[in-house]
Enzyme design. Structure first.
Site, PDB file in Angstrom:
ATOM      1  N   CYS A 158       5.620   2.426 -35.658  1.00  0.00           N
ATOM      2  CA  CYS A 158       5.360   1.016 -36.000  1.00  0.00           C
ATOM      3  C   CYS A 158       4.803   0.795 -37.400  1.00  0.00           C
ATOM      4  O   CYS A 158       5.405   0.100 -38.215  1.00  0.00           O
ATOM      5  CB  CYS A 158       4.411   0.410 -34.972  1.00  0.00           C
ATOM      6  SG  CYS A 158       5.187   0.214 -33.375  1.00  0.00           S
ATOM      7  N   LEU A 205     -11.351   3.539 -38.825  1.00  0.00           N
ATOM      8  CA  LEU A 205     -12.175   3.956 -39.971  1.00  0.00           C
ATOM      9  C   LEU A 205     -12.303   5.477 -40.008  1.00  0.00           C
ATOM     10  O   LEU A 205     -13.159   6.024 -40.673  1.00  0.00           O
ATOM     11  CB  LEU A 205     -13.563   3.311 -39.889  1.00  0.00           C
ATOM     12  CG  LEU A 205     -13.630   1.824 -40.197  1.00  0.00           C
ATOM     13  CD1 LEU A 205     -15.025   1.279 -39.905  1.00  0.00           C
ATOM     14  CD2 LEU A 205     -13.265   1.544 -41.655  1.00  0.00           C
ATOM     15  N   ARG A 222      -0.224  -0.124 -28.138  1.00  0.00           N
ATOM     16  CA  ARG A 222      -0.432   1.151 -28.836  1.00  0.00           C
ATOM     17  C   ARG A 222       0.221   2.268 -28.023  1.00  0.00           C
ATOM     18  O   ARG A 222       0.071   2.293 -26.789  1.00  0.00           O
ATOM     19  CB  ARG A 222      -1.938   1.455 -28.943  1.00  0.00           C
ATOM     20  CG  ARG A 222      -2.742   0.530 -29.813  1.00  0.00           C
ATOM     21  CD  ARG A 222      -4.242   0.724 -29.541  1.00  0.00           C
ATOM     22  NE  ARG A 222      -4.575   0.356 -28.161  1.00  0.00           N
ATOM     23  CZ  ARG A 222      -5.658   0.798 -27.514  1.00  0.00           C
ATOM     24  NH1 ARG A 222      -6.499   1.638 -28.097  1.00  0.00           N
ATOM     25  NH2 ARG A 222      -5.903   0.407 -26.282  1.00  0.00           N
ATOM     26  N   LYS A 247      19.653   7.243 -18.987  1.00  0.00           N
ATOM     27  CA  LYS A 247      18.256   6.770 -18.922  1.00  0.00           C
ATOM     28  C   LYS A 247      18.111   5.808 -17.746  1.00  0.00           C
ATOM     29  O   LYS A 247      17.132   5.872 -16.990  1.00  0.00           O
ATOM     30  CB  LYS A 247      17.877   6.082 -20.233  1.00  0.00           C
ATOM     31  CG  LYS A 247      16.443   5.569 -20.260  1.00  0.00           C
ATOM     32  CD  LYS A 247      16.143   4.673 -21.437  1.00  0.00           C
ATOM     33  CE  LYS A 247      15.836   5.408 -22.691  1.00  0.00           C
ATOM     34  NZ  LYS A 247      15.218   4.513 -23.733  1.00  0.00           N
TER      35      LYS A 247
HETATM   36  C1  UDX Z   1       0.284   0.512 -33.680  1.00  0.00           C
HETATM   37  C2  UDX Z   1      -0.650  -0.670 -33.470  1.00  0.00           C
HETATM   38  O1  UDX Z   1      -1.975  -0.185 -33.271  1.00  0.00           O
HETATM   39  C3  UDX Z   1      -0.210  -1.453 -32.231  1.00  0.00           C
HETATM   40  O2  UDX Z   1      -1.022  -2.577 -32.044  1.00  0.00           O
HETATM   41  C4  UDX Z   1       1.244  -1.895 -32.433  1.00  0.00           C
HETATM   42  O3  UDX Z   1       1.706  -2.638 -31.334  1.00  0.00           O
HETATM   43  C5  UDX Z   1       2.128  -0.681 -32.646  1.00  0.00           C
HETATM   44  O4  UDX Z   1       1.656   0.081 -33.764  1.00  0.00           O
HETATM   45  P1  UDX Z   1       0.624   2.915 -32.685  1.00  0.00           P
HETATM   46  O5  UDX Z   1       1.834   2.980 -33.575  1.00  0.00           O
HETATM   47  O6  UDX Z   1       0.747   3.421 -31.291  1.00  0.00           O
HETATM   48  O7  UDX Z   1       0.123   1.369 -32.576  1.00  0.00           O
HETATM   49  O8  UDX Z   1      -0.472   3.782 -33.421  1.00  0.00           O
HETATM   50  P2  UDX Z   1      -2.009   3.539 -33.774  1.00  0.00           P
HETATM   51  O9  UDX Z   1      -2.847   3.870 -32.619  1.00  0.00           O
HETATM   52  O10 UDX Z   1      -2.141   2.198 -34.383  1.00  0.00           O
HETATM   53  O11 UDX Z   1      -2.231   4.655 -34.923  1.00  0.00           O
HETATM   54  C6  UDX Z   1      -1.390   4.566 -36.088  1.00  0.00           C
HETATM   55  C7  UDX Z   1      -1.701   5.740 -37.008  1.00  0.00           C
HETATM   56  O12 UDX Z   1      -3.008   5.597 -37.563  1.00  0.00           O
HETATM   57  C8  UDX Z   1      -1.680   7.098 -36.318  1.00  0.00           C
HETATM   58  O13 UDX Z   1      -1.010   8.033 -37.169  1.00  0.00           O
HETATM   59  C9  UDX Z   1      -3.164   7.447 -36.184  1.00  0.00           C
HETATM   60  O14 UDX Z   1      -3.413   8.850 -36.195  1.00  0.00           O
HETATM   61  C10 UDX Z   1      -3.730   6.814 -37.434  1.00  0.00           C
HETATM   62  N1  UDX Z   1      -5.158   6.512 -37.333  1.00  0.00           N
HETATM   63  C11 UDX Z   1      -5.571   5.603 -36.423  1.00  0.00           C
HETATM   64  C12 UDX Z   1      -6.060   7.136 -38.223  1.00  0.00           C
HETATM   65  O15 UDX Z   1      -5.675   7.946 -39.061  1.00  0.00           O
HETATM   66  N2  UDX Z   1      -7.376   6.822 -38.135  1.00  0.00           N
HETATM   67  C13 UDX Z   1      -7.848   5.915 -37.227  1.00  0.00           C
HETATM   68  O16 UDX Z   1      -9.061   5.668 -37.214  1.00  0.00           O
HETATM   69  C14 UDX Z   1      -6.909   5.296 -36.331  1.00  0.00           C
END
Ligand code: UDX
Length: 430
Positions: free
Chosen positions: A256, A246, A150, A38
């Site tokens: 995460c 929502l 994110r 990597k």
């Molecule tokens: C998350 C946090 O948002 C971020 O701040 C942190 O640093 C790391 O974890 P991430 O894991 O990239 O980020 O995913 P995120 O965008 O939060 O979505 C998490 C899950 O929720 C996904 O499976 C997504 O599909 C789901 N989701 C999100 C929904 O089902 N509905 C929504 O409205 C938003």
């Protein structure tokens, strides 16, 4: 702030984004990783992560000389002003965060860093970890600085954060870390290390709770004949509720939220604090995969054994290539356990391979070929723009379960597809 010398240990999506963006902010950065291949690829500006702008920033900052990569710990560790720990802290077998990587790195670097070097914990760690590091290193210059990146938006979230959180009992060290972010435009919260560590878990678990809440509301809408998209819209108009997180789905996943919810529950249990809201958040999410499977089984006529189900979307969310803890794959496992035959397509998952029980094919139309039921599991925008007549002609029994509320209902119906949606009573259901 003058250019500082920074070492970032760990070059995953958090560590690499941190290293590249600190170089972009004018600092001199070395990114270190145990993975020699990597490190070699990164030194050639080859970035495998699906993060917009990251590869370009890595290439530019390598050329500028502000960024370089090293295998193992960099030889210049004794000269750096800051060491950022950005190593994985995965879920351990008891749900608590596994800090093996953090401990290993600290044992290696403790003799190499200078007395004034500030150790910054970027990894998500249980509350109290920084205090324990202070004690074990015998230095106060240890700071909690959690990431809020994110996936799919990591560079944007680093350079334009909504907040920078810095926690340490050593206020001088904390201020030095805060100044590293001077090039961003974010409010800075200076607090204790325990509070900084907890903010990360508290935020992610709140987002997960919000999603489990809206997913259950969607189930209630189906029973009451309400429409979750209108209910969510009505909620969004209240600024106290907020406009994001929502949208119902097959559950929440990724690297995460599942990890952080389990870790906070473990922390609460260790502190003998009952956290029923968090218990229910996790249980609701586990149940969501079963609810989606029930919908697909019903759409298939009541049984899945030997039934070909086509999956649209395999990653845990749109905009990433990450399938870790993907709700789509949790649903796939349940379908396969009942004997379903699965094909799947995802714009960010290489075709011609098997992902668990799913045979990955090259297009959404190949997924529809011979499928008794189709299911949208990841909210890739392209799934809303398919050639629906082509889908109908490819699928002998054209029923599509839309777990993301993504599809244009009228166009799908016009093409002769039966749409099963989430959070609203389907017209065909009495
Ligand atoms: C998350 C946090 O948002 C971020 O701040 C942190 O640093 C790391 O974890 P991430 O894991 O990239 O980020 O995913 P995120 O965008 O939060 O979505 C998490 C899950 O929720 C996904 O499976 C997504 O599909 C789901 N989701 C999100 C929904 O089902 N509905 C929504 O409205 C938003």
């Amino acid at each position: 702030m003058a250019a500082q010398r920074i070492a970032v240990i760990g070059t995953g999506y958090v560590g690499l984004t941190t290293a590249a963006c600190f170089a972009r902010l004018g600092h001199n950065v070395v990114g270190a990783d145990v993975d020699e291949a990597k490190v070699a690829a990164l030194s050639r500006a080859e970035v495998s992560l699906h993060e917009p702008a990251l590869a370009e920033i890595v290439a530019e900052e390598l050329r500028s000389g502000r960024l370089r990569f090293a295998h193992g710990l960099p030889g210049t560790l004794s000269e750096v002003d800051f060491v950022f720990l950005a190593v994985p802290t995965p879920t351990g077998n008891d749900g608590a965060a596994d800090l093996t990587a953090v401990s290993t790195v600290l044992a290696q670097l403790r003799e190499q860093i200078s007395p004034r070097c500030v150790v910054v914990v970027k990894s998500t760690v249980p509350v109290g970890t920084v205090d324990r590091i202070v004690a074990s290193l015998g230095r106060t210059t240890v700071v909690a600085n959690p990431e809020f990146l994110r996936e799919g938006h990591a560079v944007e979230d680093f350079l334009h954060p909504q907040r920078v959180v810095v926690g340490s009992a050593d206020k001088h060290a904390a201020r030095k870390v805060a100044r590293l972010y001077a090039g961003t435009d974010a409010p800075v919260l200076m607090t204790s290390s325990a509070s900084a560590e907890l903010v990360k878990y508290a935020s992610n678990c709140f987002l997960a709770m919000k999603l489990s809440y809206v997913n259950t509301l969607a189930e209630l809408c189906e029973e009451l004949g309400a429409d979750i998209s209108d209910v969510a819209e009505g909620m969004r108009l209240d600024q106290r509720v907020g406009s994001s997180f929502l949208t119902p789905g097959p559950g929440w996943g990724g690297s995460c939220l599942p990890k952080d919810t389990k870790a906070l529950l473990s922390t609460s249990a260790a502190a003998e604090v009952d956290f029923p809201l968090l218990d229910a958040t996790i249980a609701t999410n586990a149940r969501q995969a079963h609810r989606v499977t029930d919908k697909i089984r019903k759409a298939a006529g009541g049984a899945l054994s030997g039934v070909h189900v086509g999956l649209l979307g395999l990653t845990f969310k749109a905009g990433t290539d990450d399938i870790r803890d993907s709700p789509a794959l949790a649903v796939a496992e349940l379908l396969a356990a009942e004997g379903a035959l699965l094909t799947g397509y995802d714009p960010c998952v290489p075709t011609g391979r098997q992902v668990g029980a799913v045979r990955v094919v090259a297009s959404p139309y190949a997924v529809a070929e011979g499928a008794s039921v189709l299911a949208v599991l990841t909210e890739w925008p392209e799934f809303a723009e398919l050639d629906w007549s082509r889908v109908t002609s490819a699928a002998p029994h054209p029923v599509i379960v839309d777990t993301r509320g993504l599809l244009p209902a009228s166009k799908v119906a016009e093409a002769g597809l039966t749409l099963v949606s989430v959070g609203r009573r389907d017209r065909r259901e009495k």
